[in-house]
Design an enzyme around this catalytic site. Structure first.
Site, PDB file in Angstrom:
ATOM      1  N   VAL A  77     167.103  69.650  24.094  1.00  0.00           N
ATOM      2  CA  VAL A  77     167.373  68.329  24.186  1.00  0.00           C
ATOM      3  C   VAL A  77     166.585  67.355  23.238  1.00  0.00           C
ATOM      4  O   VAL A  77     165.405  67.578  22.951  1.00  0.00           O
ATOM      5  CB  VAL A  77     166.953  67.660  25.993  1.00  0.00           C
ATOM      6  N   SER A  78     167.009  66.511  22.501  1.00  0.00           N
ATOM      7  CA  SER A  78     166.444  65.877  21.256  1.00  0.00           C
ATOM      8  C   SER A  78     166.277  64.272  21.542  1.00  0.00           C
ATOM      9  O   SER A  78     165.725  63.721  20.413  1.00  0.00           O
ATOM     10  CB  SER A  78     167.460  65.927  20.033  1.00  0.00           C
ATOM     11  N   TYR A 139     160.318  64.020  26.838  1.00  0.00           N
ATOM     12  CA  TYR A 139     160.704  64.675  25.677  1.00  0.00           C
ATOM     13  C   TYR A 139     159.356  65.171  24.902  1.00  0.00           C
ATOM     14  O   TYR A 139     159.457  66.521  24.580  1.00  0.00           O
ATOM     15  CB  TYR A 139     161.744  63.638  24.926  1.00  0.00           C
TER      16      TYR A 139
HETATM   17  P1  NAI Z   1     170.857  67.226  18.347  1.00  0.00           P
HETATM   18  O1  NAI Z   1     170.755  66.690  19.741  1.00  0.00           O
HETATM   19  O2  NAI Z   1     171.843  66.735  17.441  1.00  0.00           O
HETATM   20  O3  NAI Z   1     171.175  68.760  18.501  1.00  0.00           O
HETATM   21  C1  NAI Z   1     170.474  69.645  19.302  1.00  0.00           C
HETATM   22  C2  NAI Z   1     171.485  70.449  19.677  1.00  0.00           C
HETATM   23  O4  NAI Z   1     170.906  71.556  20.857  1.00  0.00           O
HETATM   24  C3  NAI Z   1     172.750  70.421  20.069  1.00  0.00           C
HETATM   25  O5  NAI Z   1     173.918  71.060  19.262  1.00  0.00           O
HETATM   26  C4  NAI Z   1     172.819  70.825  21.673  1.00  0.00           C
HETATM   27  O6  NAI Z   1     174.227  71.368  22.060  1.00  0.00           O
HETATM   28  C5  NAI Z   1     172.110  71.865  21.576  1.00  0.00           C
HETATM   29  N1  NAI Z   1     171.417  72.133  23.032  1.00  0.00           N
HETATM   30  C6  NAI Z   1     170.889  71.149  23.566  1.00  0.00           C
HETATM   31  N2  NAI Z   1     170.378  71.746  24.834  1.00  0.00           N
HETATM   32  C7  NAI Z   1     170.754  72.971  24.945  1.00  0.00           C
HETATM   33  C8  NAI Z   1     170.672  74.174  25.784  1.00  0.00           C
HETATM   34  N3  NAI Z   1     170.171  73.815  26.929  1.00  0.00           N
HETATM   35  N4  NAI Z   1     170.923  75.274  25.198  1.00  0.00           N
HETATM   36  C9  NAI Z   1     171.447  75.411  23.857  1.00  0.00           C
HETATM   37  N5  NAI Z   1     171.510  74.748  23.129  1.00  0.00           N
HETATM   38  C10 NAI Z   1     171.278  73.184  23.505  1.00  0.00           C
HETATM   39  O7  NAI Z   1     169.429  67.055  17.573  1.00  0.00           O
HETATM   40  P2  NAI Z   1     169.003  67.110  16.170  1.00  0.00           P
HETATM   41  O8  NAI Z   1     168.632  65.699  15.656  1.00  0.00           O
HETATM   42  O9  NAI Z   1     169.757  67.857  15.610  1.00  0.00           O
HETATM   43  O10 NAI Z   1     167.518  67.837  16.185  1.00  0.00           O
HETATM   44  C11 NAI Z   1     167.549  69.040  16.091  1.00  0.00           C
HETATM   45  C12 NAI Z   1     165.942  69.525  16.856  1.00  0.00           C
HETATM   46  O11 NAI Z   1     165.041  68.778  15.917  1.00  0.00           O
HETATM   47  C13 NAI Z   1     165.763  69.207  18.208  1.00  0.00           C
HETATM   48  O12 NAI Z   1     165.128  70.045  18.832  1.00  0.00           O
HETATM   49  C14 NAI Z   1     165.258  67.780  18.083  1.00  0.00           C
HETATM   50  O13 NAI Z   1     164.126  67.698  19.323  1.00  0.00           O
HETATM   51  C15 NAI Z   1     164.181  67.930  17.022  1.00  0.00           C
HETATM   52  N6  NAI Z   1     163.772  66.966  16.248  1.00  0.00           N
HETATM   53  C16 NAI Z   1     164.856  65.902  15.542  1.00  0.00           C
HETATM   54  C17 NAI Z   1     164.622  64.729  15.031  1.00  0.00           C
HETATM   55  C18 NAI Z   1     165.345  63.909  14.009  1.00  0.00           C
HETATM   56  O14 NAI Z   1     165.189  63.105  13.545  1.00  0.00           O
HETATM   57  N7  NAI Z   1     166.811  64.555  13.947  1.00  0.00           N
HETATM   58  C19 NAI Z   1     163.065  64.281  14.897  1.00  0.00           C
HETATM   59  C20 NAI Z   1     162.301  65.231  15.880  1.00  0.00           C
HETATM   60  C21 NAI Z   1     162.523  66.457  16.293  1.00  0.00           C
HETATM   61  C1  15L Z   2     163.062  62.702  17.604  1.00  0.00           C
HETATM   62  O1  15L Z   2     162.505  63.526  17.825  1.00  0.00           O
HETATM   63  C2  15L Z   2     164.649  62.764  17.903  1.00  0.00           C
HETATM   64  O2  15L Z   2     165.000  63.959  18.112  1.00  0.00           O
HETATM   65  C3  15L Z   2     165.568  62.030  17.109  1.00  0.00           C
HETATM   66  O3  15L Z   2     166.546  61.954  17.644  1.00  0.00           O
HETATM   67  C4  15L Z   2     164.982  60.604  16.373  1.00  0.00           C
HETATM   68  O4  15L Z   2     164.822  59.738  17.278  1.00  0.00           O
HETATM   69  C5  15L Z   2     163.319  61.030  15.995  1.00  0.00           C
HETATM   70  O5  15L Z   2     162.821  61.527  16.744  1.00  0.00           O
HETATM   71  C6  15L Z   2     162.598  59.832  15.451  1.00  0.00           C
HETATM   72  O6  15L Z   2     161.635  59.591  16.151  1.00  0.00           O
HETATM   73  O7  15L Z   2     163.282  58.878  14.969  1.00  0.00           O
END
Ligand code: NAI
Ligand code: 15L
Length: 273
Positions: A77-78, A139
């Protein structure tokens, strides 16, 4: 220098925003890129394998991990929300992943932690990886759990982990806050490559940011990882200032590094409003 130091690299969360952006880039880091998510997102392409798994399913996670040499763990979960999905995806899920890594002899993990582990520091503060966590949300707490769990797996079993506290990894910074927190996809790939190839990673906590002029983070203590960002949010500043209103300095989402996560999820008590 070759970046293909691992034959099979597992990428969890491969169907998500960051996973999609990294999919092609990470092929430079391995011979086989094994893609995992809980949702079916189509067939494997050349140089890829599929290993769908819900992170809360220990046996499915074990199958996804078996035979790989390193893991980039983005799955879960993101955003802030209800506790149960966070519990299953981020807490049970990260435990299942490290247990599988231990059982199958995987020695290096890059864990997508988050700036929300320290979201309750103020935007006027500069913090280092040595500052205690101050999560801004359930989170953020779940990511702090992942960081502590990975520390235990390093101390007990020697599994090296980079906990990358990603700021805001999107194609472009979207608002004024992201001028400080933005991490370009190319810089994220540089950072992951550094984590996968550095001879000694140990257990390292590193803030994942581009070379932004405004920054709340100091990575000096993790120079050994060898991450040198090459992009910057600075070129987006003028356009973002032009299209977004002057911030209200009394707004917690402006005062604290976690931004809107401060007000998401369970309500805050009056003293923080
Ligand atoms: P996203 O929400 O787009 O991708 C997360 C993926 O994890 C999704 O494809 C979803 O289907 C999968 N997922 C969720 N629950 C699951 C479960 N129980 N089992 C298997 N798969 C599951 O998030 P995003 O933006 O791609 O982020 C990727 C990672 O980086 C996440 O862990 C997020 O917390 C972390 N992150 C992202 C940031 C950002 O700015 N995009 C900032 C800080 C951390
Ligand atoms: C995160 O941890 C989230 O996964 C992403 O969706 C953004 O919200 C990011 O932090 C942020 O702080 O901008």
């Amino acid at each position: 220098m070759t970046t293909k130091v691992h034959h099979t690299l597992l990428l969890t969360g491969a169907a998500g925003g960051v996973g999609t952006a990294l999919r092609e880039r990470l092929k430079a880091n391995c011979t086989v890129l094994r893609l995992s998510d809980r949702v079916d997102f189509g067939p494997a392409l050349d140089g890829e394998e599929m290993a769908l798994a819900d992170l809360s399913d220990a046996s499915a996670v074990s199958n996804a991990v078996q035979g790989c040499q390193a893991i980039v763990h983005l799955g879960g979960v993101s955003t802030e929300g209800a506790f149960d999905p966070i519990l299953q995806g981020n807490i049970v899920g990260v435990y299942n992943l490290y247990e599988a890594a231990r059982i199958h002899g995987v020695k290096r993990v890059v864990f997508a932690s988050s700036n929300h582990v320290t979201g309750f520091y103020r935007q006027c503060e500069t913090i280092t990886p040595a500052h205690p966590p101050r999560p801004d949300s359930l989170y953020g707490v779940s990511k702090a759990f992942g960081e502590d769990l990975s520390r235990m797996y390093f101390d007990r079993y020697g599994i090296e982990t980079a906990c990358v506290r990603i700021g805001s990894a999107f194609a472009e910074p979207r608002d004024r806050r992201m001028l400080a927190s933005w991490l370009s996809f190319d810089d994220l790939h540089r950072l992951i490559t550094a984590c996968l190839t550095t001879p000694v990673l140990g257990h390292s906590i590193i803030f994942g940011m581009s070379d932004n002029a405004v920054s709340w983070y100091d990575n000096a203590s993790v120079r050994h990882v060898g991450y040198v960002p090459q992009d910057s949010s600075d070129g987006f500043r003028e356009a973002i200032y032009a299209r977004t209103p002057e911030p209200d300095a009394s707004d917690p989402t402006v005062q604290y590094q976690g931004g809107t996560f401060l007000m998401a999820g369970i309500p805050m008590t009056a003293h923080r409003k």
